[in-house]
Design a protein around this motif. Structure first.
Motif, PDB file in Angstrom:
ATOM      1  N   ASP A  71     -40.130 -30.854 -90.943  1.00 30.92           N
ATOM      2  CA  ASP A  71     -39.587 -31.121 -92.276  1.00 30.92           C
ATOM      3  C   ASP A  71     -38.068 -31.040 -92.308  1.00 30.92           C
ATOM      4  OD1 ASP A  71     -42.197 -31.347 -93.158  1.00 30.92           O
ATOM      5  OD2 ASP A  71     -42.281 -29.316 -93.993  1.00 30.92           O
ATOM      6  N   TYR A  72     -37.471 -30.455 -91.282  1.00 35.63           N
ATOM      7  CA  TYR A  72     -36.023 -30.240 -91.255  1.00 35.63           C
ATOM      8  C   TYR A  72     -35.347 -31.066 -90.157  1.00 35.63           C
ATOM      9  CZ  TYR A  72     -37.504 -26.530 -94.310  1.00 35.63           C
ATOM     10  OH  TYR A  72     -38.070 -25.840 -95.355  1.00 35.63           O
ATOM     11  N   GLY A  73     -36.017 -32.124 -89.707  1.00 32.86           N
ATOM     12  CA  GLY A  73     -35.389 -33.048 -88.768  1.00 32.86           C
ATOM     13  C   GLY A  73     -35.599 -32.731 -87.313  1.00 32.86           C
ATOM     14  N   VAL A  74     -36.493 -31.803 -87.001  1.00 39.59           N
ATOM     15  CA  VAL A  74     -36.830 -31.494 -85.609  1.00 39.59           C
ATOM     16  C   VAL A  74     -37.970 -32.420 -85.186  1.00 39.59           C
ATOM     17  CG1 VAL A  74     -37.647 -29.700 -84.016  1.00 39.59           C
ATOM     18  CG2 VAL A  74     -36.123 -29.098 -85.915  1.00 39.59           C
ATOM     19  N   PRO A  75     -37.893 -33.066 -84.015  1.00 40.53           N
ATOM     20  CA  PRO A  75     -38.960 -33.989 -83.603  1.00 40.53           C
ATOM     21  C   PRO A  75     -40.191 -33.271 -83.045  1.00 40.53           C
ATOM     22  CG  PRO A  75     -37.233 -33.969 -81.954  1.00 40.53           C
ATOM     23  CD  PRO A  75     -36.760 -33.086 -83.074  1.00 40.53           C
ATOM     24  N   GLN A  76     -40.674 -32.307 -83.795  1.00 41.04           N
ATOM     25  CA  GLN A  76     -41.789 -31.467 -83.354  1.00 41.04           C
ATOM     26  C   GLN A  76     -42.444 -30.831 -84.576  1.00 41.04           C
ATOM     27  OE1 GLN A  76     -42.347 -27.167 -81.040  1.00 41.04           O
ATOM     28  NE2 GLN A  76     -40.365 -28.135 -81.115  1.00 41.04           N
ATOM     29  N   ARG A  77     -43.783 -30.877 -84.617  1.00 40.66           N
ATOM     30  CA  ARG A  77     -44.516 -30.173 -85.669  1.00 40.66           C
ATOM     31  C   ARG A  77     -44.672 -28.721 -85.236  1.00 40.66           C
ATOM     32  NH1 ARG A  77     -47.986 -34.859 -84.920  1.00 40.66           N
ATOM     33  NH2 ARG A  77     -47.442 -36.444 -86.476  1.00 40.66           N
ATOM     34  N   ARG A  78     -43.940 -27.859 -85.863  1.00 41.19           N
ATOM     35  CA  ARG A  78     -43.920 -26.447 -85.445  1.00 41.19           C
ATOM     36  C   ARG A  78     -43.903 -25.573 -86.680  1.00 41.19           C
ATOM     37  NH1 ARG A  78     -42.278 -24.294 -80.543  1.00 41.19           N
ATOM     38  NH2 ARG A  78     -41.755 -22.073 -80.541  1.00 41.19           N
ATOM     39  N   ARG A  79     -45.000 -24.932 -86.991  1.00 39.95           N
ATOM     40  CA  ARG A  79     -45.112 -24.089 -88.171  1.00 39.95           C
ATOM     41  C   ARG A  79     -44.872 -22.634 -87.774  1.00 39.95           C
ATOM     42  NH1 ARG A  79     -49.685 -23.419 -90.150  1.00 39.95           N
ATOM     43  NH2 ARG A  79     -49.218 -23.342 -92.391  1.00 39.95           N
ATOM     44  N   ARG A  80     -43.956 -21.989 -88.467  1.00 40.54           N
ATOM     45  CA  ARG A  80     -43.648 -20.589 -88.210  1.00 40.54           C
ATOM     46  C   ARG A  80     -43.389 -19.863 -89.520  1.00 40.54           C
ATOM     47  NH1 ARG A  80     -45.589 -21.614 -84.091  1.00 40.54           N
ATOM     48  NH2 ARG A  80     -44.877 -21.181 -81.961  1.00 40.54           N
ATOM     49  N   ALA A  81     -43.750 -18.583 -89.554  1.00 48.65           N
ATOM     50  CA  ALA A  81     -43.514 -17.759 -90.738  1.00 48.65           C
ATOM     51  C   ALA A  81     -42.096 -17.199 -90.692  1.00 48.65           C
ATOM     52  CB  ALA A  81     -44.529 -16.624 -90.800  1.00 48.65           C
ATOM     53  N   PHE A  82     -41.386 -17.340 -91.800  1.00 47.35           N
ATOM     54  CA  PHE A  82     -40.030 -16.805 -91.920  1.00 47.35           C
ATOM     55  C   PHE A  82     -39.998 -15.772 -93.037  1.00 47.35           C
ATOM     56  CE2 PHE A  82     -39.056 -20.398 -89.381  1.00 47.35           C
ATOM     57  CZ  PHE A  82     -37.836 -20.159 -88.778  1.00 47.35           C
TER      58      PHE A  82
END
Length: 271
Positions: A71-82
């Motif tokens: 969602d922030y322009g990274v070419p990777q689907r990566r879900r992490r808790a912040f």
């Protein structure tokens, strides 16, 4: 999650508690903590409740969200808790993403930009045979992402392919882009496809590969892994190749980190 498969008394199970202790000792105005999404649902949410209570006890109002790097322009689907904690003032608002996660989201997120893809990450990098290394780009940068990755002008580094044997190469060769590579015990091995973001990049202790290149019959170079995480090319990875793979797989994508940092800067009232 470190130590999750070990005994309950393993000291690695208390890394998150040690983070809380470090925040208490340093006493910053803000803190940011990142972890796997499952930390928010472990033990029916009791771990999350405990964490928020611990941060509150040492004086922090803490907000949390599960963010997807794509969602922030990274070419990777990566879900992490912040988790973002603030010592004083109002709570924290997480930044809105400006990219879609997939090309299929055109209707649902019509106001967002198309996702950055594996092609955006790899398009200017030269093709490699297994075990081969190259230090010159294959083409001029094409598009905003490649231009940003090369902005430091350091040249191409860390671009060596894993040295596969013939059996591994044949497995990859038989796999179409976007499909799982036929292993009985490696369900996460997959051949990437150019037209979509990559799945979540893994760390792994092995110097071989998790993902295969979309067209080359090989695993990814460290530079390709770094591109999927949004590390610019002037960031050089050093040490044994297995450690370089772990570093790229464990890292917070810089573009996602910057989005969170920018949001903190915008919500910080000057003294």
């Amino acid at each position: 999650m470190a130590g999750a498969k070990t005994t309950p008394g393993d000291e690695r199970n208390f890394l998150v508690t040690n983070f809380v202790k470090s925040v208490y000792e340093v006493d910053p105005d803000w803190f940011v903590m990142e972890n796997v999404p499952r930390i928010t649902s472990m033990e029916d949410g009791k771990v999350l409740e405990y964490l928020l209570d611990q941060f509150a006890e040492i004086g922090y109002e803490t907000e949390w969200a599960v963010l997807n790097a794509a969602d922030y322009g990274v070419p990777q689907r990566r879900r992490r808790a912040f988790f973002v904690g603030r010592k004083s003032g109002e709570g924290f608002e997480f930044p809105e993403g400006s990219f879609r996660e997939s090309k299929d989201q055109q209707t649902l997120f019509a106001d967002r930009e198309p996702p950055r893809t594996v092609r955006d990450a790899f398009g200017d990098l030269p093709s490699l045979e297994p075990g081969e290394e190259k230090t010159a780009y294959a083409a001029d940068p094409d598009g905003e992402y490649q231009t940003a990755m090369r902005a430091g002008g350091a040249g191409l580094r860390n671009h060596r392919a894993p040295n596969h044997g013939e059996t591994v190469t044949e497995r990859i060769e038989r796999t179409a882009p976007g499909e799982k590579i036929p292993y009985d015990s490696w369900s996460q091995k997959r051949r990437l496809e150019f037209g979509e973001p990559a799945p979540t990049l893994l760390a792994g202790p092995r110097p071989t590969y998790h993902f295969a290149h979309p067209t080359d019959d090989r695993g990814l170079s460290v530079r390709e892994r770094a591109r999927l995480q949004s590390f610019p090319d002037d960031y050089e990875f050093r040490g044994p190749i297995a450690k370089q793979r772990q570093m790229t797989g464990n890292a917070v994508p810089p573009l996602l980190a910057r989005a969170v940092a920018d949001a903190i800067a915008e919500q910080t009232v000057p003294a």
